[in-house]
Design a protein around this motif. Structure first.
Motif, PDB file in Angstrom:
ATOM      1  N   LEU A   1       0.853  -1.188   0.000  1.00 41.71           N
ATOM      2  CA  LEU A   1       0.000   0.000   0.000  1.00 41.71           C
ATOM      3  C   LEU A   1       0.889   1.237   0.000  1.00 41.71           C
ATOM      4  CD1 LEU A   1      -2.599  -1.108   2.717  1.00 41.71           C
ATOM      5  CD2 LEU A   1      -2.963  -1.035   0.253  1.00 41.71           C
ATOM      6  N   ASP A   2       0.683   2.141  -0.961  1.00 39.47           N
ATOM      7  CA  ASP A   2       1.509   3.346  -1.068  1.00 39.47           C
ATOM      8  C   ASP A   2       2.992   3.004  -1.087  1.00 39.47           C
ATOM      9  OD1 ASP A   2      -0.750   4.944  -1.077  1.00 39.47           O
ATOM     10  OD2 ASP A   2      -0.802   5.093   1.097  1.00 39.47           O
ATOM     11  N   GLY A   3       3.315   1.876  -1.729  1.00 40.45           N
ATOM     12  CA  GLY A   3       4.715   1.528  -1.909  1.00 40.45           C
ATOM     13  C   GLY A   3       5.377   0.873  -0.714  1.00 40.45           C
ATOM     14  N   LYS A   4       4.644   0.664   0.361  1.00 40.32           N
ATOM     15  CA  LYS A   4       5.218   0.000   1.530  1.00 40.32           C
ATOM     16  C   LYS A   4       4.602  -1.385   1.708  1.00 40.32           C
ATOM     17  CE  LYS A   4       5.927   2.280   5.397  1.00 40.32           C
ATOM     18  NZ  LYS A   4       5.648   3.169   6.570  1.00 40.32           N
TER      19      LYS A   4
ATOM     20  N   VAL B   1      -9.400  -4.222 -11.891  1.00 40.10           N
ATOM     21  CA  VAL B   1      -8.694  -3.043 -12.378  1.00 40.10           C
ATOM     22  C   VAL B   1      -7.266  -3.466 -12.720  1.00 40.10           C
ATOM     23  CG1 VAL B   1      -7.796  -0.783 -11.746  1.00 40.10           C
ATOM     24  CG2 VAL B   1     -10.089  -1.484 -11.011  1.00 40.10           C
ATOM     25  N   ALA B   2      -6.781  -2.982 -13.860  1.00 39.10           N
ATOM     26  CA  ALA B   2      -5.423  -3.340 -14.254  1.00 39.10           C
ATOM     27  C   ALA B   2      -4.465  -3.035 -13.110  1.00 39.10           C
ATOM     28  CB  ALA B   2      -5.023  -2.569 -15.510  1.00 39.10           C
ATOM     29  N   ALA B   3      -3.570  -3.974 -12.844  1.00 37.25           N
ATOM     30  CA  ALA B   3      -2.700  -3.886 -11.676  1.00 37.25           C
ATOM     31  C   ALA B   3      -1.845  -2.624 -11.660  1.00 37.25           C
ATOM     32  CB  ALA B   3      -1.813  -5.128 -11.610  1.00 37.25           C
ATOM     33  N   GLU B   4      -1.533  -2.060 -12.866  1.00 38.97           N
ATOM     34  CA  GLU B   4      -0.673  -0.883 -12.897  1.00 38.97           C
ATOM     35  C   GLU B   4      -1.401   0.396 -12.471  1.00 38.97           C
ATOM     36  OE1 GLU B   4       0.377  -3.883 -15.861  1.00 38.97           O
ATOM     37  OE2 GLU B   4      -1.399  -2.723 -15.352  1.00 38.97           O
ATOM     38  N   THR B   5      -2.718   0.345 -12.526  1.00 39.37           N
ATOM     39  CA  THR B   5      -3.509   1.518 -12.184  1.00 39.37           C
ATOM     40  C   THR B   5      -3.116   2.048 -10.811  1.00 39.37           C
ATOM     41  OG1 THR B   5      -5.320   0.647 -13.459  1.00 39.37           O
ATOM     42  CG2 THR B   5      -5.864   2.367 -11.866  1.00 39.37           C
ATOM     43  N   LYS B   6      -3.052   3.358 -10.700  1.00 38.27           N
ATOM     44  CA  LYS B   6      -2.683   4.001  -9.453  1.00 38.27           C
ATOM     45  C   LYS B   6      -3.916   4.767  -8.963  1.00 38.27           C
ATOM     46  CE  LYS B   6       1.371   6.319  -7.585  1.00 38.27           C
ATOM     47  NZ  LYS B   6       2.754   6.686  -7.839  1.00 38.27           N
ATOM     48  N   THR B   7      -4.387   4.439  -7.782  1.00 33.79           N
ATOM     49  CA  THR B   7      -5.600   5.088  -7.284  1.00 33.79           C
ATOM     50  C   THR B   7      -5.277   6.465  -6.717  1.00 33.79           C
ATOM     51  OG1 THR B   7      -5.369   4.320  -5.044  1.00 33.79           O
ATOM     52  CG2 THR B   7      -6.433   2.823  -6.589  1.00 33.79           C
ATOM     53  N   ALA B   8      -6.331   7.173  -6.359  1.00 31.19           N
ATOM     54  CA  ALA B   8      -6.199   8.517  -5.786  1.00 31.19           C
ATOM     55  C   ALA B   8      -5.272   8.509  -4.566  1.00 31.19           C
ATOM     56  CB  ALA B   8      -7.564   9.053  -5.408  1.00 31.19           C
ATOM     57  N   SER B   9      -5.363   7.452  -3.766  1.00 22.77           N
ATOM     58  CA  SER B   9      -4.515   7.400  -2.567  1.00 22.77           C
ATOM     59  C   SER B   9      -3.124   6.871  -2.899  1.00 22.77           C
ATOM     60  CB  SER B   9      -5.173   6.528  -1.487  1.00 22.77           C
ATOM     61  OG  SER B   9      -5.250   5.191  -1.933  1.00 22.77           O
TER      62      SER B   9
ATOM     63  N   ILE C   1      -2.150   4.064  -4.286  1.00 21.34           N
ATOM     64  CA  ILE C   1      -1.877   2.637  -4.130  1.00 21.34           C
ATOM     65  C   ILE C   1      -1.700   1.971  -5.481  1.00 21.34           C
ATOM     66  CG2 ILE C   1      -2.856   0.459  -3.335  1.00 21.34           C
ATOM     67  CD1 ILE C   1      -4.437   2.108  -1.317  1.00 21.34           C
ATOM     68  N   TYR C   2      -0.712   1.111  -5.585  1.00 23.30           N
ATOM     69  CA  TYR C   2      -0.627   0.299  -6.803  1.00 23.30           C
ATOM     70  C   TYR C   2      -0.016  -1.041  -6.428  1.00 23.30           C
ATOM     71  CZ  TYR C   2       4.355   1.193  -6.778  1.00 23.30           C
ATOM     72  OH  TYR C   2       5.659   1.243  -6.414  1.00 23.30           O
ATOM     73  N   ILE C   3      -0.295  -2.012  -7.265  1.00 23.41           N
ATOM     74  CA  ILE C   3       0.273  -3.333  -7.062  1.00 23.41           C
ATOM     75  C   ILE C   3       1.001  -3.731  -8.319  1.00 23.41           C
ATOM     76  CG2 ILE C   3      -0.257  -5.740  -6.471  1.00 23.41           C
ATOM     77  CD1 ILE C   3      -3.026  -4.433  -5.488  1.00 23.41           C
ATOM     78  N   PRO C   4       2.325  -3.817  -8.299  1.00 26.24           N
ATOM     79  CA  PRO C   4       3.113  -4.083  -9.510  1.00 26.24           C
ATOM     80  C   PRO C   4       2.712  -5.396 -10.160  1.00 26.24           C
ATOM     81  CG  PRO C   4       4.444  -4.315  -7.512  1.00 26.24           C
ATOM     82  CD  PRO C   4       3.138  -3.725  -7.108  1.00 26.24           C
ATOM     83  N   ASP C   5       2.781  -5.415 -11.506  1.00 27.01           N
ATOM     84  CA  ASP C   5       2.381  -6.564 -12.298  1.00 27.01           C
ATOM     85  C   ASP C   5       3.177  -7.813 -11.924  1.00 27.01           C
ATOM     86  OD1 ASP C   5       1.556  -6.769 -15.837  1.00 27.01           O
ATOM     87  OD2 ASP C   5       0.976  -7.959 -14.103  1.00 27.01           O
TER      88      ASP C   5
END
Lengths: 91, 91, 91, 91, 91, 91, 91
Positions: free
Chosen positions: A74-77, B17-25, B27-31
């Motif tokens: 989450l948020d890179g952590k 949602v595509a894993a690369e998508t970055k939400t407003a907060s 958050i992202y989860i790398p592919d």
């Protein structure tokens, strides 16, 4: 930085603490311990379920089993998300 | 377009949602993350059961386990349908 | 023709619909989909149990898992009988 | 002849009906069907349990799974005894 | 020294006692006993759960199965943490 | 001779009856039947549990599965002890 | 000598009786019986749980399955500790 992620039901988000860290009460778990409980800080707490009221609160330092929970970025952590029943106790 | 499908009981329909998508907060989860939780948008929510009241609502962005749910094609688009207990939390 | 068969408890009798069929809401499930949910029409509904109130009603178009239910021949036609909890949702 | 055997709890005694038999509502299950549901007549019904109220009554024609129940010889005739939850429905 | 660790739910922290120790009531369990119950002192007690009220109290000497619980190092000492249901009785 | 043995909870003590015996209602189970239910006389009945009220009474002739219960020798005679839920019905 | 050991929950401490012993009611279980129930005297009884009220009392002679319970050495004597549900009945 506040975390906006809200875990569902009886789940808790935990920020793992390096095993060498020594808390105020002097507790530590040596790195060599293979399957000894791990230490972490509670970052977010679900609302519980009909069967389970939550006990831990944000900011609590907790111990949990080495293989408990699911890794979460989450948020890179790196965090862990697990059910509260997997938490052994509060330091 | 509104989805007319009504999931039964404690089920939820999720649009991945595509894993690369970055939400407003942020958050992202790398592919490359193999079994890390996945991100999706809640499209439809069941009425719950006697044992389980629903928490998520339409439009919520949620995280869920990589192997959660059943694939579902509705109006030509791919969705997942899963029980709410499989959802880890709301972003 | 009205079906006189009354499913017991939380069971539902479903008339499978050919996968190519396109419903009013435009939903279809291509034949090539291997374990994608199947579509059918609810023909008869049990009275439910102490733990489970029924949600679906006769005439509802529903989705269910490909391997759900037991085959049943009534009046020379093929039906499926399954517990309502195996039904994913109402189209 | 009245059967004096009283099944306990949620059990039901069923007299199997030959698969070729055609009921008033015209239902039949061809002999070639391997694991299709079987048809029988309810001969005796238990009083139910705290968790399960009985639905079927003596004389009901019912369908049940091919491998349901235990064989039982009463007064020289072959019956099946099974829990009501194994009965699929009433013809 | 007081232990600040609070076990969650129905968990209990136990300080194992060397098997040769003889308690006031003269009980001992010889070292050669392979899977005989083990003896320990209760150090901390959880608050219980909706289904389970706690019985043991801090300071109780208890017996528990040889393979019960999880090893835990607190303030440099070895403890066990287990659910109260794993405790056989109070010496 | 009265049996002083009191089965606990929902257990019942049964005196097996030779398979050839023919009861008043004319029921018999031929010796050749391999896994057909067995016939016996209820000798002693437990008080039941919170979840299970007892139905059978001393003196009832009952049927039970061939492999039900545990053998028990009381006053030199062979009995079976089993939970009431293993009894199929009363003859 | 009074035993100070208090079994937790629904557990019972039993002093096994040699299989040849003949009780007042004349019951005995021959040594050659391999998996026949065993006989013992109740030495200590837990307080029960929310789901289970205790039935046996100190001094009761009981039968229990050959492989029931855990061996326990208290004050130099061999006992068994088991849950009351493992006790078949009171002699």
């Amino acid at each position: 930085m506040a975390l906006t992620f809200k875990p569902l039901a009886d789940r808790v988000v935990i920020e793992p603490v390096a095993a060498e860290t020594k808390t105020a009460s002097g507790i530590y778990i040596p790195d060599s311990a293979k399957e000894k409980p791990q230490q972490g800080k509670v970052i977010a707490v679900g609302k519980g379920t009909k069967e389970h009221d939550m006990t831990v609160a944000e900011g609590d330092m907790v111990l949990y089993g080495k293989f408990s929970g699911t890794e979460l970025k989450l948020d890179g952590k790196d965090y862990l998300i697990m059910r509260e029943t997997e938490i052994l106790g509060i330091l």
